[in-house]
Write a protein that holds these residues in place. Sequence first.
Motif, PDB file in Angstrom:
ATOM      1  N   LEU A  95       1.110  -1.055  -0.448  1.00 22.01           N
ATOM      2  CA  LEU A  95      -0.095   0.070  -0.325  1.00 22.01           C
ATOM      3  C   LEU A  95       1.065   1.460  -0.251  1.00 22.01           C
ATOM      4  CD1 LEU A  95      -3.231   0.950   0.146  1.00 22.01           C
ATOM      5  CD2 LEU A  95      -2.590   0.988   2.132  1.00 22.01           C
ATOM      6  N   GLU A 115      -7.178   6.187  -0.942  1.00 28.00           N
ATOM      7  CA  GLU A 115      -8.222   5.198  -1.207  1.00 28.00           C
ATOM      8  C   GLU A 115      -7.622   4.524  -2.891  1.00 28.00           C
ATOM      9  OE1 GLU A 115     -11.874   7.838  -0.967  1.00 28.00           O
ATOM     10  OE2 GLU A 115     -11.443   7.667   1.446  1.00 28.00           O
ATOM     11  N   ARG A 118      -6.102   1.725  -2.717  1.00 28.32           N
ATOM     12  CA  ARG A 118      -6.570   0.689  -2.707  1.00 28.32           C
ATOM     13  C   ARG A 118      -7.414   0.050  -4.005  1.00 28.32           C
ATOM     14  NH1 ARG A 118      -7.320  -1.195   3.275  1.00 28.32           N
ATOM     15  NH2 ARG A 118      -6.424   0.840   4.206  1.00 28.32           N
ATOM     16  N   SER A 119      -8.254   1.078  -4.632  1.00 25.50           N
ATOM     17  CA  SER A 119      -8.813   0.801  -5.635  1.00 25.50           C
ATOM     18  C   SER A 119      -8.413  -0.058  -6.602  1.00 25.50           C
ATOM     19  CB  SER A 119      -9.947   1.636  -5.957  1.00 25.50           C
ATOM     20  OG  SER A 119      -9.271   3.008  -7.104  1.00 25.50           O
ATOM     21  N   LEU A 121      -5.260  -1.219  -6.926  1.00 28.40           N
ATOM     22  CA  LEU A 121      -4.380  -2.846  -5.898  1.00 28.40           C
ATOM     23  C   LEU A 121      -5.272  -3.956  -6.321  1.00 28.40           C
ATOM     24  CD1 LEU A 121      -2.176  -1.617  -2.898  1.00 28.40           C
ATOM     25  CD2 LEU A 121      -1.937  -2.402  -4.987  1.00 28.40           C
ATOM     26  N   ALA A 122      -6.698  -3.933  -6.544  1.00 34.89           N
ATOM     27  CA  ALA A 122      -8.273  -4.439  -6.320  1.00 34.89           C
ATOM     28  C   ALA A 122      -8.027  -4.295  -7.349  1.00 34.89           C
ATOM     29  CB  ALA A 122      -9.443  -3.682  -5.928  1.00 34.89           C
ATOM     30  N   ARG A 123      -7.879  -3.572  -8.219  1.00 31.13           N
ATOM     31  CA  ARG A 123      -7.761  -3.521  -9.906  1.00 31.13           C
ATOM     32  C   ARG A 123      -7.201  -4.518 -10.520  1.00 31.13           C
ATOM     33  NH1 ARG A 123      -7.112   1.264 -14.773  1.00 31.13           N
ATOM     34  NH2 ARG A 123      -7.837  -0.042 -16.248  1.00 31.13           N
ATOM     35  N   GLU A 127      -6.225  -6.986  -3.858  1.00 29.04           N
ATOM     36  CA  GLU A 127      -6.657  -5.934  -2.434  1.00 29.04           C
ATOM     37  C   GLU A 127      -5.956  -7.114  -0.716  1.00 29.04           C
ATOM     38  OE1 GLU A 127      -8.268  -8.313  -4.962  1.00 29.04           O
ATOM     39  OE2 GLU A 127     -10.177  -7.280  -4.191  1.00 29.04           O
ATOM     40  N   HIS A 128      -6.390  -8.050  -0.939  1.00 29.90           N
ATOM     41  CA  HIS A 128      -5.221  -8.907  -0.174  1.00 29.90           C
ATOM     42  C   HIS A 128      -4.028  -9.155   0.146  1.00 29.90           C
ATOM     43  CE1 HIS A 128      -4.603 -11.029  -3.985  1.00 29.90           C
ATOM     44  NE2 HIS A 128      -4.141 -12.639  -3.293  1.00 29.90           N
ATOM     45  N   LYS A 129      -3.230  -7.942  -0.646  1.00 29.46           N
ATOM     46  CA  LYS A 129      -1.279  -7.529  -0.419  1.00 29.46           C
ATOM     47  C   LYS A 129      -0.968  -6.588  -0.151  1.00 29.46           C
ATOM     48  CE  LYS A 129      -0.149 -12.774  -1.428  1.00 29.46           C
ATOM     49  NZ  LYS A 129       0.084 -13.060  -0.315  1.00 29.46           N
ATOM     50  N   ILE A 130      -2.560  -5.903   0.603  1.00 25.78           N
ATOM     51  CA  ILE A 130      -2.111  -3.902   1.100  1.00 25.78           C
ATOM     52  C   ILE A 130      -1.139  -4.118   1.714  1.00 25.78           C
ATOM     53  CG2 ILE A 130      -3.978  -3.389  -0.246  1.00 25.78           C
ATOM     54  CD1 ILE A 130      -4.969  -3.142   2.378  1.00 25.78           C
ATOM     55  N   ALA A 148       0.329  -0.462 -10.364  1.00 22.34           N
ATOM     56  CA  ALA A 148      -0.599  -0.148  -9.560  1.00 22.34           C
ATOM     57  C   ALA A 148      -0.284   1.654  -9.459  1.00 22.34           C
ATOM     58  CB  ALA A 148      -0.802  -0.617  -8.162  1.00 22.34           C
TER      59      ALA A 148
END
Length: 240
Positions: A95, A115, A118-119, A121-123, A127-130, A148
């Motif tokens: 992150l 914010e 996060r979006s 990293l989800a893309r 998101e599970h590795k932040i 990212a």
Amino acid sequence: MINLEKVNKWYGAHHVLKDVDLSVGRGEVLVVCGPSGSGKSTMIRTINRLEPIEKGRILIDGADIYAKGANLNALRQKIGFVFQQFNLFPHMSVLDNVVFAPVNIRKQPRKQAMELARSLLARVGLEHKIDAYPGSLSGGQQQRVAIARALALQPPVMLFDEPTSALDPEMVGEVLQVMKSLAKDGMTMVCVTHEMGFARDVCDRVVFMDGGEILEADTPERFFSAPSHPRAQRFLADIL
Ligand code: ATP
Ligand code: MG
């Protein structure tokens, strides 16, 4: 959007870019290929002013990026760069890697930067590795974080220099998938890659370089079915 006009570069006596002319339109996806040492990395690095040029001009949205007084900081914010070696900050979490530039360079409020991070990293499916550190991630995951991170400054242009070459074969697909989705969303992209499947399926034009020159720039359909330059024909015969 990107215009190279008669760009020339020497390393000492070695002439590595020879009268390179290239235009990339908004939303266009280019693949740059060619033999080792042909000048692909040098060319793509000049677009971000990572390499000085000796002759010619490079315009981004009409502005000469090598002009005296050109704002390098602003330029780098417009152009994301993804390297073969991911170059993540090893002592920062995933992150924090992505949040770093927006907070420290663009001076965005941290909350807003988080914010967006996060979006992004989800893309890229992470998101599970932040909270993880780069050292604990696979190469494919690290490269997706690097993408990212480059996207965090919301650049209109993304440059990729062999983003999958350092990866184990089973991780190539996940990175190409992310690049493919960016292309689909209309990102302007210049990608040095030997992934000819990606070139065929995703790009608008293939640029073939050899000896510091662009010898061919054509649609993938034409480039793969009937390359006109003998050196391009030989290159394709060797890699396909
Ligand atoms: P590869 O496929 O191996 O990555 P490339 O097409 O990206 O090759 P470049 O790295 O752009 O090729 O190199 C073009 C030429 O410039 C090569 O002959 C290389 O040896 C030379 N070169 C690259 N970087 C430097 C440097 N920092 N100093 C001197 N010569 C260099
Ligand atoms: Mg290279």
